[in-house]
Design an enzyme around this catalytic site. Structure first.
Site, PDB file in Angstrom:
ATOM      1  N   SER A 258     -25.991  25.828  37.994  1.00  0.00           N
ATOM      2  CA  SER A 258     -25.677  26.540  36.555  1.00  0.00           C
ATOM      3  C   SER A 258     -24.325  26.503  36.538  1.00  0.00           C
ATOM      4  O   SER A 258     -23.625  27.602  37.774  1.00  0.00           O
ATOM      5  CB  SER A 258     -26.336  27.065  35.785  1.00  0.00           C
ATOM      6  N   LYS A 259     -23.466  26.705  35.201  1.00  0.00           N
ATOM      7  CA  LYS A 259     -22.668  26.886  34.720  1.00  0.00           C
ATOM      8  C   LYS A 259     -21.615  28.673  35.624  1.00  0.00           C
ATOM      9  O   LYS A 259     -21.191  28.704  35.885  1.00  0.00           O
ATOM     10  CB  LYS A 259     -21.509  26.810  33.302  1.00  0.00           C
ATOM     11  N   ARG A 260     -23.067  29.283  35.066  1.00  0.00           N
ATOM     12  CA  ARG A 260     -22.756  30.979  35.705  1.00  0.00           C
ATOM     13  C   ARG A 260     -22.347  31.038  37.076  1.00  0.00           C
ATOM     14  O   ARG A 260     -21.638  31.648  37.423  1.00  0.00           O
ATOM     15  CB  ARG A 260     -24.506  31.637  34.889  1.00  0.00           C
TER      16      ARG A 260
END
Ligand code: GLU
Length: 497
Positions: A258-260
């Site tokens: 994910s981006k995070r």
């Protein structure tokens, strides 16, 4: 080894909407390898028809990342070529022209449904637990009627007229034949109401006009692959070979990153973005080697590949369609291997910017002496700051208590430093063997283990408990600076006596 292909024409066709990550790097690499291996051409095509999502900096980062990896294209927006323009935003009229051809062939149609109607339709379908698809309302319009409404300026899109009966059989190079029921394929939009073509049409047209023979692209396009085949067949074109590459999973192997999670990675000194890897001290050679093996293998045992090796050995038949988990431990391993493969001059040249960035004053001559004693130990180029920074610092920072040798008292350690200073003052710093022997016999005379004495001296001379080989480091530093440092250590230890 499989038979070599005749010269291919392949393309890397990114949409510059975000940062350039390992997945894009690998797609570009495989295309490049195939082109170089067969003596064909590698094209860069910028797919920027989605004007809302286009990010100018993303395009620059993309170009820089590809250059850094060592991937040169033969045709592209910056270098030109016989099948340009290579930027889709410069090809708007071409796509419209081809969309109209499809309408004439009754393979596409104008659709005037409003966004409100489509949203409502979608909601109804979702409530009825049906697949959300266009219901074909405008398929029924006659071309005359549709053209009249277009002329009147009524907002419209152009949709593909997917056959509603029968099946289509498509072929992916890695997965073989796939047969899909046509009724499951939507009447996808080819041209939006603002006149811009979408990927489905634009890419198929470009691949044809640019004479692309092999499409190596991400497997995220597998789901719309049947539509793409329909479009190509509607024109009666020759289909390129389609190769859908495996996806990358996060290190745990559970799902995509994910981006995070990718932002989090930087804190551990890793990244999935190519530009970051450069900053973190990874070699492009190692990145290339590592990503090449994420989805391809040569013989299950060879792991070290240079670009030249890959150009010779790469083969579509050894691609693996299963998802590949990103393994940073392996990446570190590859970086170490490639660092050790460099010449001393080359490694010195690459390490220098990292030392400078850390604020160190680098003397080139000295660096050339240092590199051979750290080359074996570096995982990243940035490690050189920790490992060799002491060579270029005027003053070392460390806790005086560290100068107390293992199982020794402060006084004994103090004495050891004093004796060492005396010995070093009279020593010949051009003769490594003699220096080492005299330090060892000093330890013996004082009833110390060599390791104890060297441990104390290591802190005094390098400021660190782990360092490159001590005697070599002392010789490179030179007698004067070694004596200064031992003297400074004596003074520091004296303060805690
Ligand atoms: N612009 C598409 C993307 O970035 C390209 C896919 C392709 O290679 O055809 O995903």
């Amino acid at each position: 080894m499989t038979e070599k292909l005749p010269p291919v024409r392949v393309r890397f066709a990114p949409s510059p909407t975000g940062r350039t990550h390992l997945g894009s790097g690998r797609t570009a690499l495989y295309n490049y390898l195939l082109a170089r291996q067969t003596g064909g051409q590698f094209l860069l095509r910028i797919e920027d028809t989605d004007q809302k999502r286009y990010v100018p900096e993303a395009e620059q980062e993309l170009i820089d990342s590809l250059h850094w990896l060592g991937l040169q294209w033969d045709e592209g927006p910056d270098v030109g070529g016989p099948y340009g323009p290579y930027r889709q935003s410069d090809r708007k009229e071409i796509y419209l022209e081809y969309a109209k051809q499809l309408i004439e062939k009754d393979k596409a149609y104008y659709c005037f449904c409003t966004p409100e109607r489509l949203a409502h339709l979608r909601e109804q379908q979702m409530q009825a637990k049906q697949p959300t698809m266009y219901d074909g309302l405008c398929r029924k319009l006659t071309l005359e009627e549709a053209l009249r409404r277009v002329k009147q300026g009524e907002p419209h899109v152009i949709r593909f007229k997917t056959p509603k009966e029968g099946t289509i059989t498509i072929r992916d190079y890695l997965r073989g034949e796939i047969t899909v029921e046509n009724r499951t394929i939507d009447d996808y939009i080819l041209v939006k109401s603002d006149g811009w073509a979408l990927y489905h049409l634009a890419a198929m047209v470009d691949d044809q006009l640019m004479r692309i023979t092999h499409v190596l692209r991400s497997s995220e396009w597998l789901s719309t692959f049947p539509l793409h085949a329909h479009i190509i067949r509607a024109f009666g074109w020759q289909e390129p070979v389609f190769v859908h590459l495996s996806v990358f999973l996060k290190p745990s192997g559970k799902g995509k990153m994910s981006k995070r999670e990718s932002a989090q990675l930087l804190q551990d000194g890793y990244s999935i973005f190519i530009k970051d890897l450069e900053q973190l001290g990874y070699l492009p050679e190692a990145v290339v080697n590592w990503i090449a093996l994420m989805g391809w293998s040569y013989d299950d045992k060879t792991e070290f590949f240079t670009m030249q090796d890959l150009i010779e050995k790469f083969s579509l038949d050894h691609l693996n369609p299963s998802p590949a988990a990103i393994n940073f431990t392996k990446f570190d391993h590859f970086n170490g291997l490639h660092i050790r493969h460099l010449t001393v001059e080359d490694l010195a040249r690459r390490v220098k910017p990292f030392l400078l960035k850390a604020g160190l004053k680098v003397e080139d001559q000295k660096l050339l002496q240092i590199v051979p004693i750290i080359q074996e130990r570096l995982v990243t180029l940035d490690d050189a700051v920790e490992m060799a920074g002491f060579f270029f610092r005027d003053k070392l920072e460390y806790e005086p208590a560290l100068l107390v040798g293992k199982n020794l008292s402060t006084r004994e350690s103090f004495k050891a430093l004093q004796e060492s200073h005396q010995l070093l003052s009279g020593a010949d710093f051009d003769d490594k063997e003699t220096l080492e022997i005299s330090l060892r016999s000093l330890a013996e005379r004082m009833g110390l283990k060599a390791g104890q004495l060297f441990g104390i001296l290591r802190i005094a001379v390098t400021g660190r408990s782990v360092s490159p080989p001590l005697i070599e480091s002392m010789l490179i530093l030179g007698k004067e600076r070694v004596l200064e440092r031992v003297q400074a250590a004596i003074i520091r230890l004296n303060e805690i006596l």
